[in-house]
Enzyme design. Structure first.
Site, PDB file in Angstrom:
ATOM      1  N   ASP A  76     -14.223 -71.185 -65.301  1.00 21.96           N
ATOM      2  CA  ASP A  76     -15.386 -70.339 -65.522  1.00 21.96           C
ATOM      3  C   ASP A  76     -15.683 -69.497 -64.285  1.00 21.96           C
ATOM      4  O   ASP A  76     -14.757 -69.093 -63.570  1.00 21.96           O
ATOM      5  CB  ASP A  76     -16.585 -71.237 -65.880  1.00 21.96           C
ATOM      6  CG  ASP A  76     -17.541 -70.572 -66.853  1.00 21.96           C
ATOM      7  OD1 ASP A  76     -18.308 -69.700 -66.410  1.00 21.96           O
ATOM      8  OD2 ASP A  76     -17.528 -70.919 -68.059  1.00 21.96           O
ATOM      9  N   HIS A 109     -23.098 -68.970 -64.978  1.00 22.17           N
ATOM     10  CA  HIS A 109     -22.582 -69.504 -66.238  1.00 22.17           C
ATOM     11  C   HIS A 109     -21.843 -70.820 -66.035  1.00 22.17           C
ATOM     12  O   HIS A 109     -22.124 -71.823 -66.707  1.00 22.17           O
ATOM     13  CB  HIS A 109     -21.661 -68.467 -66.881  1.00 22.17           C
ATOM     14  CG  HIS A 109     -21.186 -68.822 -68.250  1.00 22.17           C
ATOM     15  ND1 HIS A 109     -19.906 -69.263 -68.513  1.00 22.17           N
ATOM     16  CD2 HIS A 109     -21.821 -68.804 -69.439  1.00 22.17           C
ATOM     17  CE1 HIS A 109     -19.765 -69.493 -69.804  1.00 22.17           C
ATOM     18  NE2 HIS A 109     -20.909 -69.218 -70.400  1.00 22.17           N
ATOM     19  N   SER A 280     -20.861 -71.010 -75.956  1.00 21.90           N
ATOM     20  CA  SER A 280     -20.512 -71.405 -74.587  1.00 21.90           C
ATOM     21  C   SER A 280     -21.112 -72.760 -74.252  1.00 21.90           C
ATOM     22  O   SER A 280     -20.442 -73.655 -73.728  1.00 21.90           O
ATOM     23  CB  SER A 280     -21.026 -70.368 -73.583  1.00 21.90           C
ATOM     24  OG  SER A 280     -20.226 -69.223 -73.569  1.00 21.90           O
TER      25      SER A 280
END
Length: 410
Positions: A76, A109, A280
Site C-alpha cells: 500500500d 491509506h 479497501s
C-alpha cells in the site's frame, strides 16, 4: 436497486476514493471531510471499540486465535510508524518508491488498513485490530496520488504492486493485503499472485469500488479476480452489499466497509468512510481473519484458509454464492471452528470433489399375492351365509309347491 437480504453492522469522517489516471488502479485517499476532522498534527483517541469487531464476533474468535506468529504484508502507501497503535506491531518491510521509507505514509491509506489488521491497545483508545497479535509488514508501492506524484512516478502502478507482492511472499508474509484493484488483467500481477501462493501466502484484494472506477460496469477486478486470491466486497451498516461495490463472478466474500474506526497516520484514531462502503477497508478485515486462520491452521495453506472464509460466510442459501457478496459476510469464529471435510454446503474443499446427488430409486411393484390372515373365518362365514340363503330359498319353494286345500261344500 435490489438489495440482497441482510447477511449477518461499523463514527465521523470520510475517505474518498481516487482513480490513478492511466492505470485504472483504484485506491483510497483522505477526503477533505476526513482531513477536517482527523488531522495528523493532533492526536485524538476514540474510546469506543470499532463497531465492525462486534459484527464479526471478534471476542469469540480471540479465544482461539489472535494472529500471533503470523505476518500480514500491507502492500500500500506505507504504514506510519509514529502511530502508537503500531508499537511492537511492525516488522521489517520495504519501499519501492525511490528515496522513501515504508514506515512513512503521506496518504494515510496503508496506515488505516494496518490498524484494522493489527492495531495494539493504547490507553484511552478502543481501537484494536481484528488480528491484534499479528505482525504488519509495510510494503510501500506508492506514496501519493495527486497528478504531480503520478508524473513523478510515485503513484501506484500494477507492476510495482506485483513486485511488492513478490517481496512480501519472499520475506515471510502468510497473508498479503492489496486494497487496490484494476479492471485490466496484468501478466505481472497474475504471476505475482501465483508466486505468492506457491510460497504459502494468501493474497486478499479489493473487489472494486464503482464510484472510483472509470469503468463502472460490473466485472472482474485484479488481482482479486485471480483464482488463488480472495476478492472482497463491502457491506454497509445494515450488512448489505450496495451498488458502490463492484459485482461480478470474481467476488468471493464480503466484510464491513462503512464507518471504519481505525488508525489515522501518526495521530491516533479516526472514523473513515462514514457514508459509503469501501472495499479497501473490507479487504483489511478479511486479511485479518485470514491471519487468525493461518495461526490456528498453519498446514492448510492459502487454499485451505480461503475455503474456510468462503464456506463459513453468512449467506441466504448455503449452497449458493452470488455476484454481489460472493459466498457472504465473513464469520471469523465459525471459520476457526468449522469442519471442512466437504460435508458442508457451499464451496468444495481443496482436493475434494462433491459426490453427485443420486436420484432416489423407484421401488419395484410387488405383484405377488398376499395371504389373507382372516381367510378361514371369511370362508366359514361365506358358507354359513350360503346355507342360510339356501334354507330360505327351500322354504319359499316348498310353500309354493304345496297343493292348496279344497274348501268343503256347505
Amino acid at each position: 436497486m435490489t438489495r440482497r437480504p441482510r447477511l449477518g453492522r461499523a463514527l465521523t469522517g470520510g475517505i474518498a476514493a481516487a482513480l490513478v489516471a492511466g492505470s485504472g488502479l483504484a485506491v483510497a485517499t483522505a477526503s477533505p471531510a476526513a482531513a477536517a476532522q482527523c488531522t495528523d498534527d493532533k492526536t485524538v483517541y476514540v474510546k469506543e471499540e470499532p463497531p465492525a469487531l462486534q459484527r464479526l464476533n471478534a471476542r469469540y474468535a480471540w479465544t482461539l486465535a489472535t494472529g500471533k506468529g503470523v505476518t500480514v504484508a500491507v502492500v500500500d502507501s506505507g504504514v506510519d510508524a509514529r502511530n502508537a497503535h503500531f508499537k511492537g506491531a511492525l516488522t521489517a518491510g520495504k519501499s519501492f518508491v525511490p528515496g522513501l521509507r515504508p514506515t512513512t505514509d503521506a496518504v494515510g491509506h496503508g496506515t488505516a488498513i494496518a490498524g484494522q489488521i493489527a492495531a495494539r491497545v493504547v490507553s484511552g483508545s478502543g481501537v484494536i485490530g481484528l488480528a491484534p497479535e499479528s505482525k504488519v509488514m509495510p510494503v510501500q508501492v506508492f506514496y501519493a496520488d495527486d497528478e504531480r506524484s503520478r508524473q513523478d512516478g510515485v503513484g501506484p502502478r500494477p507492476d510495482r504492486i506485483a513486485v511488492g507482492i513478490r517481496y512480501a511472499a519472499d520475506h515471510g508474509a502468510k497473508v498479503i493485503n492489496v486494497s487496490m484493484s484494476t479492471p485490466t488483467s496484468n501478466n505481472a500481477l497474475r504471476s505475482s499472485v501465483e508466486y505468492a501462493t506457491s510460497k504459502g501466502a494468501l493474497v486478499v484484494a479489493s473487489a472494486g469500488n464503482r464510484n472510483v472506477s472509470e469503468n463502472k460496469s460490473d466485472g472482474p477486478r485484479y488481482p482479486g479476480a485471480y483464482p488463488q486470491a480472495v476478492a472482497v466486497a463491502a457491506v454497509d451498516r445494515g450488512d448489505f452489499v450496495g451498488q458502490g461495490s463492484i459485482h461480478g463472478p470474481h467476488v468471493d466474500v464480503a466484510a464491513p466497509g462503512t464507518s471504519i474506526l481505525t488508525t489515522f497516520k501518526g495521530a491516533g484514531d479516526c472514523v473513515l468512510e462514514e457514508e459509503e462502503e469501501s472495499t479497501s477497508f473490507a479487504t483489511a478485515y478479511v486479511s485479518a481473519a485470514a491471519a487468525l486462520l493461518a495461526e490456528r491452521f498453519p498446514t492448510e495453506g492459502p487454499a485451505g484458509w480461503k475455503h474456510r472464509l468462503e464456506a463459513t460466510a453468512s449467506r441466504d442459501q448455503r449452497a449458493n454464492r452470488d455476484d454481489s457478496a460472493g459466498w457472504g459476510l465473513i464469520q471469523p469464529y465459525e471459520a476457526l471452528t468449522a469442519l471442512t471435510d466437504g460435508s458442508v454446503s457451499g464451496p468444495v474443499a481443496p482436493g475434494a470433489t462433491r459426490p453427485p446427488v443420486a436420484a432416489a430409486p423407484k421401488p419395484a411393484l410387488d405383484l405377488r399375492a398376499v395371504p389373507d390372515p382372516h381367510s378361514p373365518e371369511r370362508t366359514a362365514a361365506l358358507w354359513w351365509s350360503l346355507l342360510g340363503v339356501s334354507a330360505l330359498v327351500a322354504l319359499a319353494l316348498g310353500g309354493a309347491l304345496r297343493p292348496a286345500r279344497r274348501r268343503r261344500a256347505a
